[in-house]
Design a protein around this motif. Sequence first.
Motif, PDB file in Angstrom:
ATOM      1  N   VAL A 154       1.166  -0.974  -0.179  1.00  0.00           N
ATOM      2  CA  VAL A 154       0.125   0.136  -0.117  1.00  0.00           C
ATOM      3  C   VAL A 154       0.854   1.106  -0.276  1.00  0.00           C
ATOM      4  CG1 VAL A 154      -1.820  -0.944   1.099  1.00  0.00           C
ATOM      5  CG2 VAL A 154      -0.344  -0.221   2.457  1.00  0.00           C
ATOM      6  N   SER A 155       0.456   2.450  -0.758  1.00  0.00           N
ATOM      7  CA  SER A 155       1.366   3.344  -0.422  1.00  0.00           C
ATOM      8  C   SER A 155       0.688   3.880   1.309  1.00  0.00           C
ATOM      9  CB  SER A 155       0.712   4.696  -1.517  1.00  0.00           C
ATOM     10  OG  SER A 155      -1.038   4.971  -0.767  1.00  0.00           O
ATOM     11  N   THR A 156       1.434   5.189   1.235  1.00  0.00           N
ATOM     12  CA  THR A 156       1.768   5.789   2.697  1.00  0.00           C
ATOM     13  C   THR A 156       0.883   6.620   3.151  1.00  0.00           C
ATOM     14  OG1 THR A 156       4.090   5.787   2.190  1.00  0.00           O
ATOM     15  CG2 THR A 156       3.136   6.999   4.198  1.00  0.00           C
ATOM     16  N   ALA A 157       0.104   7.253   1.809  1.00  0.00           N
ATOM     17  CA  ALA A 157      -1.684   8.044   1.614  1.00  0.00           C
ATOM     18  C   ALA A 157      -2.269   7.147   2.636  1.00  0.00           C
ATOM     19  CB  ALA A 157      -1.206   8.806   0.474  1.00  0.00           C
ATOM     20  N   GLN A 158      -2.434   5.965   1.758  1.00  0.00           N
ATOM     21  CA  GLN A 158      -3.491   4.698   2.047  1.00  0.00           C
ATOM     22  C   GLN A 158      -3.164   4.456   3.461  1.00  0.00           C
ATOM     23  OE1 GLN A 158      -2.383   2.267  -1.111  1.00  0.00           O
ATOM     24  NE2 GLN A 158      -4.295   2.172  -2.294  1.00  0.00           N
ATOM     25  N   LEU A 159      -2.124   4.215   3.820  1.00  0.00           N
ATOM     26  CA  LEU A 159      -2.041   3.618   5.358  1.00  0.00           C
ATOM     27  C   LEU A 159      -1.935   4.999   6.202  1.00  0.00           C
ATOM     28  CD1 LEU A 159      -0.525   1.639   7.261  1.00  0.00           C
ATOM     29  CD2 LEU A 159       1.769   2.799   7.017  1.00  0.00           C
ATOM     30  N   LEU A 160      -1.817   5.575   6.149  1.00  0.00           N
ATOM     31  CA  LEU A 160      -2.512   6.856   6.432  1.00  0.00           C
ATOM     32  C   LEU A 160      -3.815   7.509   6.653  1.00  0.00           C
ATOM     33  CD1 LEU A 160       0.076  10.108   6.183  1.00  0.00           C
ATOM     34  CD2 LEU A 160       0.411   7.837   7.843  1.00  0.00           C
ATOM     35  N   ARG A 161      -4.607   7.240   5.392  1.00  0.00           N
ATOM     36  CA  ARG A 161      -6.006   7.322   5.603  1.00  0.00           C
ATOM     37  C   ARG A 161      -6.678   6.194   6.691  1.00  0.00           C
ATOM     38  NH1 ARG A 161      -5.872   7.287  -0.474  1.00  0.00           N
ATOM     39  NH2 ARG A 161      -5.137   8.947  -0.181  1.00  0.00           N
ATOM     40  N   MET A 162      -5.697   4.721   5.928  1.00  0.00           N
ATOM     41  CA  MET A 162      -6.778   3.284   7.120  1.00  0.00           C
ATOM     42  C   MET A 162      -6.356   4.242   8.740  1.00  0.00           C
ATOM     43  SD  MET A 162      -5.342   0.356   5.271  1.00  0.00           S
ATOM     44  CE  MET A 162      -5.350   0.301   3.915  1.00  0.00           C
ATOM     45  N   VAL A 163      -5.233   4.172   9.145  1.00  0.00           N
ATOM     46  CA  VAL A 163      -5.513   5.049  10.656  1.00  0.00           C
ATOM     47  C   VAL A 163      -6.513   5.736  10.599  1.00  0.00           C
ATOM     48  CG1 VAL A 163      -3.578   5.934  12.194  1.00  0.00           C
ATOM     49  CG2 VAL A 163      -2.690   3.978  10.442  1.00  0.00           C
ATOM     50  N   ALA A 164      -6.241   7.226   9.959  1.00  0.00           N
ATOM     51  CA  ALA A 164      -7.725   8.099  10.069  1.00  0.00           C
ATOM     52  C   ALA A 164      -8.331   7.340  10.139  1.00  0.00           C
ATOM     53  CB  ALA A 164      -7.754   9.353   9.109  1.00  0.00           C
ATOM     54  N   ASP A 165      -8.742   6.479   9.265  1.00  0.00           N
ATOM     55  CA  ASP A 165     -10.714   5.385   9.707  1.00  0.00           C
ATOM     56  C   ASP A 165     -10.736   5.016  10.620  1.00  0.00           C
ATOM     57  OD1 ASP A 165     -11.311   6.411   7.286  1.00  0.00           O
ATOM     58  OD2 ASP A 165     -11.079   4.951   5.714  1.00  0.00           O
ATOM     59  N   ARG A 166      -9.605   4.343  11.455  1.00  0.00           N
ATOM     60  CA  ARG A 166      -9.876   3.462  11.989  1.00  0.00           C
ATOM     61  C   ARG A 166      -9.657   4.748  14.157  1.00  0.00           C
ATOM     62  NH1 ARG A 166      -7.945  -1.462  15.066  1.00  0.00           N
ATOM     63  NH2 ARG A 166      -8.366  -2.049  12.254  1.00  0.00           N
ATOM     64  N   LEU A 167      -9.302   5.179  13.472  1.00  0.00           N
ATOM     65  CA  LEU A 167      -9.546   6.865  14.518  1.00  0.00           C
ATOM     66  C   LEU A 167     -10.523   6.962  14.934  1.00  0.00           C
ATOM     67  CD1 LEU A 167      -5.593   8.235  14.440  1.00  0.00           C
ATOM     68  CD2 LEU A 167      -6.364   7.196  16.515  1.00  0.00           C
ATOM     69  N   ASP A 168     -11.280   7.512  13.168  1.00  0.00           N
ATOM     70  CA  ASP A 168     -12.669   8.442  13.509  1.00  0.00           C
ATOM     71  C   ASP A 168     -13.211   7.388  13.948  1.00  0.00           C
ATOM     72  OD1 ASP A 168     -11.853  10.322  12.372  1.00  0.00           O
ATOM     73  OD2 ASP A 168     -12.645  10.544  10.254  1.00  0.00           O
ATOM     74  N   MET A 169     -13.499   5.994  13.755  1.00  0.00           N
ATOM     75  CA  MET A 169     -14.233   4.659  14.302  1.00  0.00           C
ATOM     76  C   MET A 169     -14.440   4.541  16.039  1.00  0.00           C
ATOM     77  SD  MET A 169     -14.605   0.431  12.628  1.00  0.00           S
ATOM     78  CE  MET A 169     -12.685   0.481  13.731  1.00  0.00           C
ATOM     79  N   VAL A 170     -12.981   5.128  15.563  1.00  0.00           N
ATOM     80  CA  VAL A 170     -12.576   4.793  17.564  1.00  0.00           C
ATOM     81  C   VAL A 170     -13.853   5.792  18.470  1.00  0.00           C
ATOM     82  CG1 VAL A 170     -11.767   4.892  19.718  1.00  0.00           C
ATOM     83  CG2 VAL A 170     -11.498   3.300  17.687  1.00  0.00           C
ATOM     84  N   GLY A 171     -13.404   7.181  17.474  1.00  0.00           N
ATOM     85  CA  GLY A 171     -13.996   8.461  18.239  1.00  0.00           C
ATOM     86  C   GLY A 171     -15.231   8.503  18.220  1.00  0.00           C
ATOM     87  N   ALA A 172     -16.176   8.170  17.219  1.00  0.00           N
ATOM     88  CA  ALA A 172     -17.639   8.339  17.056  1.00  0.00           C
ATOM     89  C   ALA A 172     -18.156   7.118  17.506  1.00  0.00           C
ATOM     90  CB  ALA A 172     -17.672   7.451  15.919  1.00  0.00           C
TER      91      ALA A 172
END
Length: 172
Positions: A154-172
Amino acid sequence: METMTRTEQTTMKPAAAMVRPGTARMRELTPAQRRAVMFAQQQMIQARAAKKAKAEAEEARRRMWAETDGEERPVRAAMTDESAAKTETREPAELSLREAIGRVLRDLRTRDHKTLREVSEKAGVSLGYLSEVERGQKEASSELLSSIAEALGVSTAQLLRMVADRLDMVGA
């Protein structure tokens, strides 16, 4: 011309007197050469056995992954929206960036059925350090994250998007 047309008669040896193929060559060898030949034959047998064992282990690993994938899919398909919401909330209410990166890296690695060793060798990172990053115990530099992401396909950008999605999922 007579000599050319005359055929010579050959005598056939009885079957009992015939030598088995390969044994005549062994008789011509010295004892040291015989030992060398036998040693080489043993090495070939051991190499074939090792290759067979490796193939069997790889096949067993493939079967294990297939069984694991087969068990998970029906369970996920059977989940209702309510049970899916419960599984998402199993993560702690607070998730650090370091832990989110680690979880995403582990999810990517296990999704592709790769071992820690395979990813660490491909990324040029020590196995222990990669393990600590996945467990959220160490913070990885941006260069290290880029090489790990590349090793995972995966690209670094894709990895960081997945991390952001993970953090959003927990924060919601």
